[in-house]
Design an enzyme around this catalytic site. Structure first.
Site, PDB file in Angstrom:
ATOM      1  N   PRO A  15       5.006  11.214  -6.742  1.00  8.50           N
ATOM      2  CA  PRO A  15       4.486  12.315  -5.918  1.00  8.50           C
ATOM      3  C   PRO A  15       3.185  12.001  -5.179  1.00  8.50           C
ATOM      4  CG  PRO A  15       5.044  13.074  -8.137  1.00  8.50           C
ATOM      5  CD  PRO A  15       5.194  11.591  -8.141  1.00  8.50           C
ATOM      6  N   GLY A  65       0.806  -1.211   0.000  1.00 13.61           N
ATOM      7  CA  GLY A  65       0.000   0.000   0.000  1.00 13.61           C
ATOM      8  C   GLY A  65       0.836   1.257   0.000  1.00 13.61           C
ATOM      9  N   GLY A 101       8.838   6.079   3.949  1.00 13.39           N
ATOM     10  CA  GLY A 101       7.700   5.516   4.686  1.00 13.39           C
ATOM     11  C   GLY A 101       7.777   5.724   6.184  1.00 13.39           C
ATOM     12  N   GLU A 102       8.953   5.597   6.745  1.00 10.61           N
ATOM     13  CA  GLU A 102       9.053   5.658   8.198  1.00 10.61           C
ATOM     14  C   GLU A 102       9.442   7.036   8.710  1.00 10.61           C
ATOM     15  OE1 GLU A 102      10.194   1.504   9.776  1.00 10.61           O
ATOM     16  OE2 GLU A 102      10.762   1.560   7.676  1.00 10.61           O
TER      17      GLU A 102
HETATM   18 MO1  MOS Z   1       9.041  -1.508   8.848  1.00 12.35          MO
HETATM   19  S1  MOS Z   1       8.678  -1.431  10.843  1.00 12.35           S
HETATM   20  O1  MOS Z   1      10.707  -1.480   8.843  1.00 12.35           O
HETATM   21  O2  MOS Z   1       8.339  -2.854   8.191  1.00 12.35           O
END
Ligand code: MOS
Length: 710
Positions: free
Chosen positions: A604, A464, A676-677
């Site tokens: 984007p 996702g 993402g993190e």
């Molecule tokens: Mo992420 S917590 O590195 O899947």
């Protein structure tokens, strides 16, 4: 929209076209359910399955497998393939509440569930420990218990001596609760044998670990295991390895000669899968009178299980947020009776930066400095731990652009002095975040078809986050074709190794391999379409051979964030406004501004979505989420989405996202870092700091609720 900027699978997903694991309904499908332990620690004295077996439609009740029949798959972080080393159903041991004690398979899910409830277990309970401060908890010093260089304490200079000399000092303890990733897609799988080949459909971030872990558990060749996971409905670290019920499912499917499906219930996800453990952070900062940092100490304790040491790397990031000349880290692990905790989105960076960035806000207050100015004054171009330059670091631009968008100049410096027309207290808070830019081996195969279409198959899992979009857009760009002429194969061990996609390295690992393959394909094609047969080429992202070998064996293989000539991190700055109601003390968040430095923005639409999602998570951590442990029986009391409150639309008004969008020239040829993190790192600190600014109350424990502000 079919333009080259869209989320390429958005329409399909809205139309319900993609098949997630549990959507598979092969012929002859049988359904499984689990009976689970109601004690936290002890042994099974007796199991009575007679009533379960008598339920119409029940075909199999599995309670105990021989250790030769089902070996442990080993702990992912100790060279294994599973989120924990403990394998249920292979002994009489109970290691945590909710552990499976029987697997029931029936013709339909209702019969299986009903029968699982009728399995009667008698236990011999032993005293259990659920909190890190309980007398039964065992504390170990991480660097002694796991002597690996990347898990050692970070020590630069003599932080304690520098602290003693500092003109301004801050010292505080911050407590972070345990949390659950709670992805929308429940953990589940459809497992079947095709001849002597085991086929597993499961939403995962790590098809390779399932393949090699099952081969190891069952004593079969990895060539005989196929894992298919083109779509995962959210992973966030919880789907990063082999789950312990897959091996027993494979055995059940073989005994019955039928495909078997198991979907965990939500409470089972809370009790049988990894989670973010409790952590506590003791931070000391020392600065000169202007707020220029001289020294920092970060001592962290993190919960783990009895059977595994889930390692912490909080100080890896907190030592690098600023140009602090002296730093001392110390990390301890605290063993309690629980399933092994694990990686949950920004596993160390979010709690670590929350603590550190709250302390930095306390420092700004103590020094009488503006929190943005103080951060700018402590920025650095070089990594303070290794002395190497950062490959790219646009923290100052993130802070400056964010401050501009947010209107930070209008902030009133004194806390608890700003009352809105409705009587609520207004607070503005800021914090930064950082996340390591690592890479993993990736191999891409690119195919040109005579009709003008292109296909790419590569290491990577779509959960996702938008990796399929990022890859598609790169191929479309390089080939000069619309995105709808490009198809991407992911998460499938038949098309690539499928190394773990996590740690925000997915896009920055896959894209360079795809980039290399497409350049090679262009060269091979020489500007012409293939006539007759399709033309295919392969290329990798050129990781060192020993890493590639580890990846091919299904093990975690990482390079970075410390590279030969530089250190690579993604960065972000968050600005949060809170309003605290005068009467009820309810905390609202009308707006957030986030500006990210993730190198080149590969996609984007999905990148902005990643950041908004990260902000929502960070606000959840600040204001909502926390597991309540059950002291009586172990496990968690609030193990449902009704009682484990996550942030919803009504909790967040406006989130404005911008990117610095400057390619990282050193990390890889495409110039992308992870996103993402880092997107959630610092959000909870900015919210906590805003609450201090609104109310004058410094709350050092999450989540911050009405009760803290009464
Ligand atoms: Mo992420 S917590 O590195 O899947």
């Amino acid at each position: 929209m079919t333009g080259n900027r869209a989320r390429v699978d958005a329409r399909d997903k809205v139309m319900g076209a993609p098949l997630f694991a549990a959507d598979r309904v092969p012929d002859g499908l049988a359904h499984a359910a689990l009976a689970t332990a109601t004690i936290d620690r002890g042994r099974i004295a007796a199991l009575d399955t007679a009533r379960a077996e008598a339920v119409p439609g029940v075909r199999l009740v599995l309670t105990r497998l021989g250790e030769d029949e089902l070996r442990t798959a080993g702990f992912l972080m100790a060279g294994g393939y599973a989120f924990q080393s403990f394998q249920p159903l292979t002994s009489d041991r109970i290691a945590y509440r909710g552990q499976p004690v029987a697997l029931v398979v029936a013709d339909d899910p209702v019969a299986a569930t009903h029968a699982a409830e009728l399995v009667e277990a008698r236990y011999e309970a032993e005293p259990h420990t659920v909190r890190i401060d309980d007398p039964g908890a065992t504390v170990v010093l991480q660097q002694e218990a796991i002597p690996l260089p990347f898990l050692a304490d970070v020590v630069v200079g003599d932080a304690d001596a520098e602290l003693a000399k500092a003109e301004v000092r801050v010292e505080a303890v911050y407590e972070h609760p345990s949390q659950n990733s709670a992805p929308m897609e429940l953990i589940g799988a459809v497992v079947q044998w095709r001849g002597d080949t085991l086929v597993v459909h499961e939403g995962t971030q790590n098809a390779a670990s399932i393949r090699h872990g099952l081969a190891h558990q069952l004593g079969i060749d990895a060539e005989r295991v196929e894992v298919v996971s083109p779509y995962t409905g959210g992973g966030f670290g919880q789907k990063n390895s082999l789950q312990p019920h897959i091996g027993p499912l494979a055995i059940a499917a073989r005994r019955l000669g039928r495909p078997v499906k198991l979907v965990l219930t939500r409470p089972q996800v809370f009790h049988q899968a990894s989670f973010r453990p409790v952590s506590r952070h003791h931070i000391s900062l020392g600065a000169d009178a202007s707020g220029r940092l001289l020294a920092a100490v970060h001592e962290a304790d993190q919960q783990t299980s009895r059977h595994d040491l889930f390692p912490a790397t909080f100080t890896e990031v907190t030592s690098r947020l600023y140009g602090v000349p002296a730093f001392r880290g110390r990390q301890r692990l605290v063993q309690t009776d629980v399933q092994t905790p694990g990686y949950m989105r920004a596993p160390f960076e979010h709690p670590g930066a929350w603590a550190m960035e709250c302390a930095v806000d306390e420092l700004a207050h103590a020094a009488g400095a503006d929190p943005v100015e103080l951060r700018l004054a402590n920025d650095t171009t070089h990594d303070p731990v290794t002395g190497k330059p950062f490959s790219s670091r646009h923290v100052a631009e993130c802070l400056q652009r964010g401050a501009e968008l947010f209107g930070w100049a209008k902030r009133r410096p004194e806390p608890a002095q700003w009352i809105a027309s409705d009587g609520s207290q207004v607070g503005w808070g800021v914090a930064i975040g950082a996340y390591p830019a690592a890479s993993t081996p990736a191999v891409a195969r690119a195919v040109a078809y005579p009709d003008g279409r292109f296909g790419v198959e590569v290491d990577g899992h779509e959960m996702g986050q938008g990796i399929r979009s990022a890859i598609t857009l790169l191929v479309a760009d390089l080939m000069g074709v619309p995105a709808n002429r490009v198809t991407v194969g992911l998460g499938d061990t038949r098309v690539a190794t499928q190394h773990l996609t996590a740690g925000s390295w997915g896009t920055s690992s896959a894209l360079p391999a795809v980039h290399a393959a497409i350049l090679k394909l262009r060269e091979t094609l020489g500007g012409r379409r293939p006539t007759g047969a399709p033309v295919a080429v392969s290329a990798s992202n050129e990781m060192p051979e020993p890493l590639q070998e580890r990846a091919r064996a299904g093990q975690v293989a990482l390079a970075g964030p410390v590279w030969d000539d530089f250190v690579a991190y993604s960065f972000i700055a968050h600005f949060v406004e809170v309003r605290v109601d005068a009467g009820t003390r309810r905390i609202r968040v009308p707006r957030v501004v986030s500006v990210a430095d993730c190198g080149r923005v590969a996609s984007p639409v999905t990148a902005a979505s990643q950041v908004r999602g990260g902000v929502v998570w960070g606000l959840g951590a600040a204001l909502r989420e926390g597991l309540e442990v059950d002291e009586r029986y172990g496990g968690f009391v609030n193990a449902t989405l009704e009682e484990y409150p996550v942030t919803v639309n009504a909790d967040v008004a406006r989130i404005d996202v911008e990117f610095i969008d400057r390619p990282d020239p050193l990390l890889n040829p495409v110039g992308v870092k992870g996103l993402g993190e880092v997107s959630m790192v610092g959000v909870a600190a900015a919210a906590s700091n805003a609450i201090f600014h609104a109310t004058g109350r410094r709350v050092r424990r999450l989540p911050i609720t009405i009760a803290d502000l009464l």
